[in-house]
Scaffold this motif. Structure first.
Motif, PDB file in Angstrom:
ATOM      1  N   PHE A 285       0.983  -1.073  -0.229  1.00 11.94           N
ATOM      2  CA  PHE A 285       0.347  -0.275  -0.076  1.00 11.94           C
ATOM      3  C   PHE A 285       1.174   1.409   0.027  1.00 11.94           C
ATOM      4  CE2 PHE A 285      -2.002   3.465   2.509  1.00 11.94           C
ATOM      5  CZ  PHE A 285      -3.436   3.749   1.868  1.00 11.94           C
ATOM      6  N   GLU A 286       0.607   2.009  -0.662  1.00 13.35           N
ATOM      7  CA  GLU A 286       0.783   3.716  -0.947  1.00 13.35           C
ATOM      8  C   GLU A 286       0.580   4.838  -0.683  1.00 13.35           C
ATOM      9  OE1 GLU A 286       4.563   4.405  -1.433  1.00 13.35           O
ATOM     10  OE2 GLU A 286       4.896   2.427  -1.205  1.00 13.35           O
ATOM     11  N   PRO A 287       0.181   5.707  -0.221  1.00 16.40           N
ATOM     12  CA  PRO A 287      -0.873   6.020   0.324  1.00 16.40           C
ATOM     13  C   PRO A 287      -0.828   7.519  -0.203  1.00 16.40           C
ATOM     14  CG  PRO A 287       0.935   6.531   2.383  1.00 16.40           C
ATOM     15  CD  PRO A 287       1.057   4.744   1.437  1.00 16.40           C
ATOM     16  N   ASN A 288      -1.646   7.834  -1.195  1.00 18.90           N
ATOM     17  CA  ASN A 288      -2.016   9.008  -1.961  1.00 18.90           C
ATOM     18  C   ASN A 288      -1.614  10.358   0.184  1.00 18.90           C
ATOM     19  OD1 ASN A 288      -4.194  10.424  -0.727  1.00 18.90           O
ATOM     20  ND2 ASN A 288      -5.623   8.597  -1.912  1.00 18.90           N
ATOM     21  N   PRO A 289      -1.532  11.277  -1.243  1.00 20.39           N
ATOM     22  CA  PRO A 289      -1.030  12.487  -0.169  1.00 20.39           C
ATOM     23  C   PRO A 289      -2.258  12.524   0.598  1.00 20.39           C
ATOM     24  CG  PRO A 289      -0.033  12.823  -2.406  1.00 20.39           C
ATOM     25  CD  PRO A 289      -1.229  11.755  -2.690  1.00 20.39           C
ATOM     26  N   GLU A 290      -3.272  12.593   0.948  1.00 20.37           N
ATOM     27  CA  GLU A 290      -4.121  13.483   1.504  1.00 20.37           C
ATOM     28  C   GLU A 290      -4.000  12.258   2.164  1.00 20.37           C
ATOM     29  OE1 GLU A 290      -4.643  13.259  -1.749  1.00 20.37           O
ATOM     30  OE2 GLU A 290      -4.977  15.193  -1.956  1.00 20.37           O
TER      31      GLU A 290
ATOM     32  N   TYR B 244      -2.066  10.714   3.685  1.00 20.12           N
ATOM     33  CA  TYR B 244      -0.301   9.983   3.969  1.00 20.12           C
ATOM     34  C   TYR B 244      -0.847  11.661   5.153  1.00 20.12           C
ATOM     35  CZ  TYR B 244       4.819  10.474   5.676  1.00 20.12           C
ATOM     36  OH  TYR B 244       5.114  10.790   6.631  1.00 20.12           O
ATOM     37  N   GLU B 245      -1.053  13.152   4.578  1.00 24.40           N
ATOM     38  CA  GLU B 245      -1.771  13.735   5.305  1.00 24.40           C
ATOM     39  C   GLU B 245      -2.387  14.087   6.763  1.00 24.40           C
ATOM     40  OE1 GLU B 245      -2.761  19.016   4.850  1.00 24.40           O
ATOM     41  OE2 GLU B 245      -2.896  17.456   3.141  1.00 24.40           O
TER      42      GLU B 245
ATOM     43  N   GLU C 255       0.639  13.031  15.182  1.00 28.11           N
ATOM     44  CA  GLU C 255       0.711  14.531  16.180  1.00 28.11           C
ATOM     45  C   GLU C 255      -0.728  14.528  17.237  1.00 28.11           C
ATOM     46  OE1 GLU C 255       0.461  17.044  13.097  1.00 28.11           O
ATOM     47  OE2 GLU C 255       2.416  17.095  11.766  1.00 28.11           O
ATOM     48  N   CYS C 256      -1.032  13.728  17.283  1.00 25.63           N
ATOM     49  CA  CYS C 256      -2.561  14.498  18.447  1.00 25.63           C
ATOM     50  C   CYS C 256      -1.401  13.909  19.501  1.00 25.63           C
ATOM     51  CB  CYS C 256      -3.747  13.690  17.988  1.00 25.63           C
ATOM     52  SG  CYS C 256      -4.247  15.204  17.143  1.00 25.63           S
ATOM     53  N   GLU C 257      -0.768  13.651  19.367  1.00 24.49           N
ATOM     54  CA  GLU C 257       0.350  12.450  20.653  1.00 24.49           C
ATOM     55  C   GLU C 257      -0.373  11.083  21.370  1.00 24.49           C
ATOM     56  OE1 GLU C 257      -0.169  15.038  24.112  1.00 24.49           O
ATOM     57  OE2 GLU C 257       0.998  16.679  23.358  1.00 24.49           O
ATOM     58  N   LEU C 258      -0.687  10.669  20.115  1.00 26.69           N
ATOM     59  CA  LEU C 258      -1.359   9.300  20.339  1.00 26.69           C
ATOM     60  C   LEU C 258      -0.385   8.423  19.757  1.00 26.69           C
ATOM     61  CD1 LEU C 258      -4.852   9.362  17.963  1.00 26.69           C
ATOM     62  CD2 LEU C 258      -4.104   9.021  20.326  1.00 26.69           C
TER      63      LEU C 258
ATOM     64  N   TRP D  49      -9.106  10.090  16.471  1.00 19.47           N
ATOM     65  CA  TRP D  49      -8.538   9.981  15.407  1.00 19.47           C
ATOM     66  C   TRP D  49      -8.999  10.914  13.979  1.00 19.47           C
ATOM     67  CZ3 TRP D  49      -5.041   4.738  15.830  1.00 19.47           C
ATOM     68  CH2 TRP D  49      -4.711   4.557  17.093  1.00 19.47           C
ATOM     69  N   GLY D  50      -7.943  10.854  13.742  1.00 15.47           N
ATOM     70  CA  GLY D  50      -7.662  11.418  12.065  1.00 15.47           C
ATOM     71  C   GLY D  50      -8.647  10.485  11.151  1.00 15.47           C
ATOM     72  N   TYR D  51      -9.236  10.818  10.073  1.00 15.06           N
ATOM     73  CA  TYR D  51     -10.055  10.828   8.845  1.00 15.06           C
ATOM     74  C   TYR D  51      -9.110   9.229   7.923  1.00 15.06           C
ATOM     75  CZ  TYR D  51     -13.177  14.787   9.325  1.00 15.06           C
ATOM     76  OH  TYR D  51     -13.791  15.304   9.686  1.00 15.06           O
ATOM     77  N   PHE D  52      -8.605   9.306   8.316  1.00 16.96           N
ATOM     78  CA  PHE D  52      -7.691   8.021   7.323  1.00 16.96           C
ATOM     79  C   PHE D  52      -7.735   7.100   8.323  1.00 16.96           C
ATOM     80  CE2 PHE D  52      -3.806   5.602   6.094  1.00 16.96           C
ATOM     81  CZ  PHE D  52      -4.677   4.532   5.076  1.00 16.96           C
ATOM     82  N   ALA D  53      -7.706   6.896   9.463  1.00 22.27           N
ATOM     83  CA  ALA D  53      -6.930   6.253  10.550  1.00 22.27           C
ATOM     84  C   ALA D  53      -8.585   5.928  11.263  1.00 22.27           C
ATOM     85  CB  ALA D  53      -6.254   6.285  11.511  1.00 22.27           C
ATOM     86  N   CYS D  54      -9.141   6.260  10.526  1.00 26.15           N
ATOM     87  CA  CYS D  54     -10.530   5.469  11.194  1.00 26.15           C
ATOM     88  C   CYS D  54     -11.487   4.987   9.945  1.00 26.15           C
ATOM     89  CB  CYS D  54     -11.489   7.320  11.714  1.00 26.15           C
ATOM     90  SG  CYS D  54     -11.281   7.420  13.090  1.00 26.15           S
TER      91      CYS D  54
END
Length: 312
Positions: free
Chosen positions: A77-82, A84-85, A92-95, A273-278
Motif C-alpha cells: 500500500f502507498e498512501p496518496n498525499p491526502e 498521508y497528511e 501529531e495528536c500525541e497518540l 482519530w484522523g479520518y484516514f486512521a478511522c
C-alpha cells in the motif's frame, strides 16, 4: 455436483446456462427451505463475479465459489498525499502511534498466507446478536415510547430497544445476552456454522490485493459513518454480492472466539482519530489484536453472518 464445479475461476468461466443449471441442481441438495433466486454479476474495485443467490427464511445467501487464495497484508500500500497528511495529523495528536504508516498497518492486519477456501453459502447481510423481536404493545415498550417520544432509536439498560421507522411504525426488541458458544451451538443445531476468520477475509476482499475491497483510496474529509453522497463504495455490495465491513462499529464474530472482524468497534472514531486512521478498520485484512482483551462472555451488540457449508 463436483467440488471443482464451484472453484472460482472455473465457475466464472462457465456459460450462463451452465451456472444456472448448477445452481438449480444445488438447490435440490440444500437444507429444506432454501430456494434458488437468481444469478447476477457483482463488481467492485478490480473484481467481478457472477454470483448465485439463495433465500432461506427471509435471509439472502450468496453462493461463494472456493479458491486457493493469498490472504493477509502484503505491504504494497502507498498512501496518496491526502491519506498521508491525515495520518500525520493523527500521529501529531500525541497518540501512541508509529510515524511509519506501513509499520502500523502491518501491526494491525493479518499476516500474508495462502489458504484453501471451500465453497459455501453465506448471508449477504450480517445481523446483530441478542435481539429478540417482541410486540410494541408490551407495557415496558409503551413506557419507553412515552418517555422518548422524539427518539428514532432507544436502548434502555441493554434490556430493550425501540426503533421508530420513517413511516412511524414501531419495532421493539428484547436484548438477550449470548455467549460465543451459545451462538455457535444454535447455528450448528440448524445445520449452519460461523465463518472462520480466513473465510471472512476471503468473502470480504473477494481476492482483491488492494487495502480495501474497492481499492486503495478513501475520503479524508469524513468518517465511514458520515453521509457522503459521492462516496458509497463501502456501502455497496462487494464482488461476492455481500454487504460487509460497512461500519467500523459493527464488529462480526467468527469461529475463533477471540477474533472480531470488520472494524474496531468505533474506538478510533470515538477517540477523535484522523479520518484516514478511522477508515483503516474497514480494510479487508484489518484485525485489532487489542480488541481480544475486551471480548467478554456477552456478545449482544456484536454481529454475525451464518454459513451453510457445502459438503460436495
Amino acid at each position: 455436483m463436483r467440488d471443482s464445479d464451484l472453484e472460482l475461476q472455473r465457475w466464472n468461466s462457465l456459460c450462463e446456462s451452465d451456472r444456472l443449471s448448477l445452481s438449480e441442481n444445488l438447490a435440490k441438495e440444500l437444507l429444506d427451505g432454501f430456494r434458488f433466486i437468481e444469478i447476477r454479476p457483482y463488481s467492485l474495485g478490480n473484481q467481478q463475479n457472477s454470483i448465485a443467490s439463495f433465500e432461506y427464511q427471509s435471509s439472502i445467501f450468496s453462493l461463494i465459489p472456493g479458491a486457493e487464495v493469498t490472504l493477509g497484508y502484503g505491504g504494497g500500500f502507498e498512501p496518496n498525499p491526502e491519506q498521508y497528511e491525515s495520518w500525520l495529523e493523527t500521529v501529531e495528536c500525541e497518540l501512541p502511534l508509529e510515524d511509519d504508516l506501513n509499520e502500523y498497518i502491518i501491526g494491525h492486519t493479518t499476516a500474508l498466507r495462502t489458504c484453501n477456501i471451500k465453497p459455501m453459502l453465506i448471508e449477504v447481510n450480517s445481523h446483530e446478536i441478542g435481539l429478540e423481536r417482541i410486540s410494541p404493545d408490551e407495557p415496558v415498550i409503551q413506557k419507553i415510547i412515552s418517555e422518548y417520544p422524539e427518539s428514532k432509536e432507544v436502548e434502555v439498560y441493554k434490556q430493550h430497544r425501540v426503533i421508530r421507522n420513517s413511516d412511524s411504525s414501531i419495532e421493539a426488541f428484547r436484548v438477550v445476552a449470548k455467549t460465543h458458544q451459545q451462538v455457535a451451538e444454535e447455528m450448528i443445531s440448524q445445520g449452519f456454522r460461523l465463518p472462520t476468520s480466513d473465510e471472512w477475509e476471503y468473502v470480504c476482499g473477494t481476492g482483491s490485493c488492494t487495502l480495501f475491497r474497492w481499492g486503495d483510496d478513501c475520503p479524508c474529509d469524513c468518517y465511514p459513518i458520515d453521509d457522503k453522497p459521492d462516496w458509497i463504495f463501502h456501502r455497496v455490495r462487494n464482488a461476492f454480492g455481500l454487504h460487509i465491513a460497512e461500519n467500523p462499529y459493527n464488529l462480526e464474530i467468527v469461529a475463533e472466539p477471540q477474533i472480531l472482524r470488520g472494524g474496531d468497534g468505533g474506538s478510533r472514531i470515538g477517540g477523535g482519530w484522523g479520518y484516514f486512521a478511522c477508515w483503516l478498520p474497514l480494510a479487508t485484512t484489518f484485525i485489532d489484536k487489542e480488541l481480544s482483551a475486551w471480548i467478554d462472555d456477552d456478545l449482544s451488540g456484536r454481529f454475525v453472518r451464518w454459513v451453510y457449508p457445502l459438503n460436495l
